[in-house]
Scaffold this active site. Sequence first.
Site, mmCIF file in Angstrom:
data_model
loop_
_atom_site.group_PDB
_atom_site.id
_atom_site.type_symbol
_atom_site.label_atom_id
_atom_site.label_comp_id
_atom_site.label_asym_id
_atom_site.label_seq_id
_atom_site.Cartn_x
_atom_site.Cartn_y
_atom_site.Cartn_z
ATOM 1 N N HIS A 263 0.864 -1.198 0.000
ATOM 2 C CA HIS A 263 0.000 0.000 0.000
ATOM 3 C C HIS A 263 0.894 1.239 0.000
ATOM 4 O O HIS A 263 1.692 1.425 -0.909
ATOM 5 C CB HIS A 263 -0.933 -0.111 1.229
ATOM 6 C CG HIS A 263 -2.061 0.862 1.292
ATOM 7 N ND1 HIS A 263 -2.439 1.659 0.249
ATOM 8 C CD2 HIS A 263 -2.913 1.175 2.315
ATOM 9 C CE1 HIS A 263 -3.472 2.411 0.610
ATOM 10 N NE2 HIS A 263 -3.779 2.138 1.868
ATOM 11 N N HIS A 302 -2.248 -2.557 -9.423
ATOM 12 C CA HIS A 302 -3.236 -1.933 -8.545
ATOM 13 C C HIS A 302 -4.480 -2.787 -8.532
ATOM 14 O O HIS A 302 -4.856 -3.337 -9.568
ATOM 15 C CB HIS A 302 -3.574 -0.520 -9.046
ATOM 16 C CG HIS A 302 -4.229 0.309 -8.004
ATOM 17 N ND1 HIS A 302 -5.572 0.259 -7.766
ATOM 18 C CD2 HIS A 302 -3.706 1.176 -7.111
ATOM 19 C CE1 HIS A 302 -5.852 1.081 -6.773
ATOM 20 N NE2 HIS A 302 -4.742 1.643 -6.345
ATOM 21 N N ASP A 360 2.882 5.583 -7.066
ATOM 22 C CA ASP A 360 4.068 5.518 -6.220
ATOM 23 C C ASP A 360 5.340 5.166 -6.967
ATOM 24 O O ASP A 360 6.436 5.281 -6.430
ATOM 25 C CB ASP A 360 3.826 4.546 -5.061
ATOM 26 C CG ASP A 360 2.889 5.172 -4.057
ATOM 27 O OD1 ASP A 360 2.917 6.407 -3.966
ATOM 28 O OD2 ASP A 360 2.134 4.461 -3.404
HETATM 29 N N1 ACO Z 1 4.931 -7.198 -9.966
HETATM 30 C C1 ACO Z 1 4.825 -8.416 -10.536
HETATM 31 N N2 ACO Z 1 3.725 -9.137 -10.616
HETATM 32 C C2 ACO Z 1 2.615 -8.603 -10.057
HETATM 33 C C3 ACO Z 1 2.631 -7.336 -9.435
HETATM 34 C C4 ACO Z 1 3.840 -6.620 -9.410
HETATM 35 N N3 ACO Z 1 3.919 -5.428 -8.850
HETATM 36 N N4 ACO Z 1 1.406 -7.050 -8.969
HETATM 37 C C5 ACO Z 1 0.646 -8.123 -9.284
HETATM 38 N N5 ACO Z 1 1.382 -9.054 -9.941
HETATM 39 C C6 ACO Z 1 0.904 -10.321 -10.487
HETATM 40 C C7 ACO Z 1 0.617 -11.337 -9.386
HETATM 41 O O1 ACO Z 1 1.760 -12.109 -9.093
HETATM 42 C C8 ACO Z 1 -0.489 -12.139 -10.027
HETATM 43 O O2 ACO Z 1 0.079 -12.995 -10.973
HETATM 44 P P1 ACO Z 1 -0.536 -14.484 -11.206
HETATM 45 O O3 ACO Z 1 -1.892 -14.267 -11.808
HETATM 46 O O4 ACO Z 1 0.433 -15.154 -12.105
HETATM 47 O O5 ACO Z 1 -0.609 -15.117 -9.840
HETATM 48 C C9 ACO Z 1 -1.290 -11.099 -10.810
HETATM 49 O O6 ACO Z 1 -0.340 -10.058 -11.138
HETATM 50 C C10 ACO Z 1 -2.454 -10.504 -10.040
HETATM 51 O O7 ACO Z 1 -1.923 -9.931 -8.837
HETATM 52 P P2 ACO Z 1 -2.667 -9.886 -7.464
HETATM 53 O O8 ACO Z 1 -1.638 -10.003 -6.392
HETATM 54 O O9 ACO Z 1 -3.812 -10.852 -7.442
HETATM 55 O O10 ACO Z 1 -3.279 -8.424 -7.484
HETATM 56 P P3 ACO Z 1 -3.854 -7.650 -6.257
HETATM 57 O O11 ACO Z 1 -4.960 -6.820 -6.779
HETATM 58 O O12 ACO Z 1 -4.152 -8.567 -5.115
HETATM 59 O O13 ACO Z 1 -2.620 -6.744 -5.788
HETATM 60 C C11 ACO Z 1 -1.177 -4.913 -5.459
HETATM 61 C C12 ACO Z 1 -2.530 -5.387 -6.024
HETATM 62 C C13 ACO Z 1 -1.093 -5.271 -3.959
HETATM 63 C C14 ACO Z 1 -1.102 -3.400 -5.592
HETATM 64 C C15 ACO Z 1 -0.051 -5.613 -6.234
HETATM 65 O O14 ACO Z 1 -0.135 -5.265 -7.604
HETATM 66 C C16 ACO Z 1 1.334 -5.251 -5.684
HETATM 67 O O15 ACO Z 1 1.786 -5.866 -4.709
HETATM 68 N N6 ACO Z 1 2.027 -4.228 -6.305
HETATM 69 C C17 ACO Z 1 3.323 -3.804 -5.842
HETATM 70 C C18 ACO Z 1 3.188 -2.900 -4.629
HETATM 71 C C19 ACO Z 1 2.630 -1.534 -4.977
HETATM 72 O O16 ACO Z 1 3.105 -0.853 -5.878
HETATM 73 N N7 ACO Z 1 1.619 -1.121 -4.197
HETATM 74 C C20 ACO Z 1 1.030 0.203 -4.328
HETATM 75 C C21 ACO Z 1 -0.400 0.136 -4.669
HETATM 76 S S1 ACO Z 1 -0.985 1.748 -5.040
HETATM 77 C C22 ACO Z 1 -1.104 2.553 -3.597
HETATM 78 O O17 ACO Z 1 -1.316 2.033 -2.528
HETATM 79 C C23 ACO Z 1 -0.902 3.989 -3.709
#
Ligand code: ACO
Length: 423
Positions: A263, A302, A360
């Site tokens: 987050h 996201h 971010d």
């Molecule tokens: N890098 C690589 N792969 C990713 C990323 C990433 N940043 N984010 C998601 N994926 C992949 C997952 O591994 C998953 O792959 P799969 O289908 O092969 O298992 C797929 O994309 C779906 O991801 P989920 O984890 O189900 O997506 P979710 O909606 O739960 O997560 C989140 C969203 C937490 C933001 C995630 O994308 C993440 O951890 N991003 C990196 C951290 C980040 O930048 N957070 C900031 C969010 S914005 C904010 O708060 C201002």
Amino acid sequence: MEKQRNAILTMDDGRTVELPILSGTLGPDVVDIRNLSKLGVFTYDPAFFATASCTSKITFIDGDAGLLYYRGYPIEQLAEKSDFLEVSYLLLNGELPTAAQKAEFVAKVKDHTMVHEQLARFRRDAHPMAVMIGVVGALSAFYHDSLDINSPEDREISAIRLIAKVPTIAAMAHKYHTGMPFMYPKNKFGYVENFLYMMFATPADENDTPNPLLVRALERILILHADHEQNASTSTMRLAGSSGASPFACIASGIASLWGPAHGGANEAALKMLEEIGDVSRVPEYVQGVKDKKYKLMGFGHRVYKNMDPRANVMRETCYEVLKELNLENDKLFALAMELEKTALRDPYFIERKLYPNVDFYSGIVLRALGIPMNMFTVMFAVARTIGWISQWSEMIGDEDHKIGRPRQLYQGAVKRDFPAKR
Ligand code: ACO
């Protein structure tokens, strides 16, 4: 009057229940599942992928179209034409202020920027987010005179105190960590100007007025982060507040939830990641590691935006402006970030999963260029989001129908068993 629409759910034993379909002013319809209790079943949606947790009039997001509105106003217009306190007024009250209302609001915030000298002291090496959680929560101990949450006046003064004091506390956390003297707020400065002054000025400075370009850049960062409807920290804060807890304690719970790297901690994590990659030549290798699921690309992805985070577009522009103004156009990490973005956006792994840079990814670079230390990045986010949290808290408490939040669960533990007679 419009005819009530219903969804009809049929169970495998033939029993049915009608579930009302509700429409918002924007966004998808939602199915009101409360009638399910008549069948004695619950719904299961652990991370809220398909569940609206409340009704709100504050912020609207369309993740597929990449839209973000505060009280109906597009974020791009607010970032360009407004300032943070005006946006704060809008989020809190629902309408843009008139000139007189704005002047009164700004004066009220200025009246409350000081904090009690007895606020807790922490270890000097504590992470500033740890200090924020503790000190903002501790405000409850100092303002119990006005904590009748059922009184609109008490709610308003608590909101003003939070908007006014959180930057002071954030700057104190930074000064304390670095062993520098606290700089008391100065009302001759604007809100963001004052924040930068408290962060960076020292009593020895002859010229203590912050650079206007930096003020504008930080103002934008604050506007872009001010609210984001029912995200993890806001939902945490609403759940804490649903029990009737003190607003200061509720905001502390929001700050705690914000801290995590999935987050608000993503801005710090994204910059650390860029530093770890270190050089453009290492980008392909790093991206391969992401695809091999060794780590995530921080600042990408996201839960709601599956097209482009509209805040990221504004932040990318701000990034260019700030780096140009500060003659940092050839900044190594920025070049690296651009290469990483390009590589990821071309790669089927990211395209298929609709993973785009979020706000971010760029805010870390801007904050770094502004001279904000990395451990303060998430604190900047908390300063901005305080207005969103308190507006959402106020909306919830002001709703006469609000009830304590209490999710159900799918139990998969041991069935009933007797304590052994002998062990
Ligand atoms: N890098 C690589 N792969 C990713 C990323 C990433 N940043 N984010 C998601 N994926 C992949 C997952 O591994 C998953 O792959 P799969 O289908 O092969 O298992 C797929 O994309 C779906 O991801 P989920 O984890 O189900 O997506 P979710 O909606 O739960 O997560 C989140 C969203 C937490 C933001 C995630 O994308 C993440 O951890 N991003 C990196 C951290 C980040 O930048 N957070 C900031 C969010 S914005 C904010 O708060 C201002």
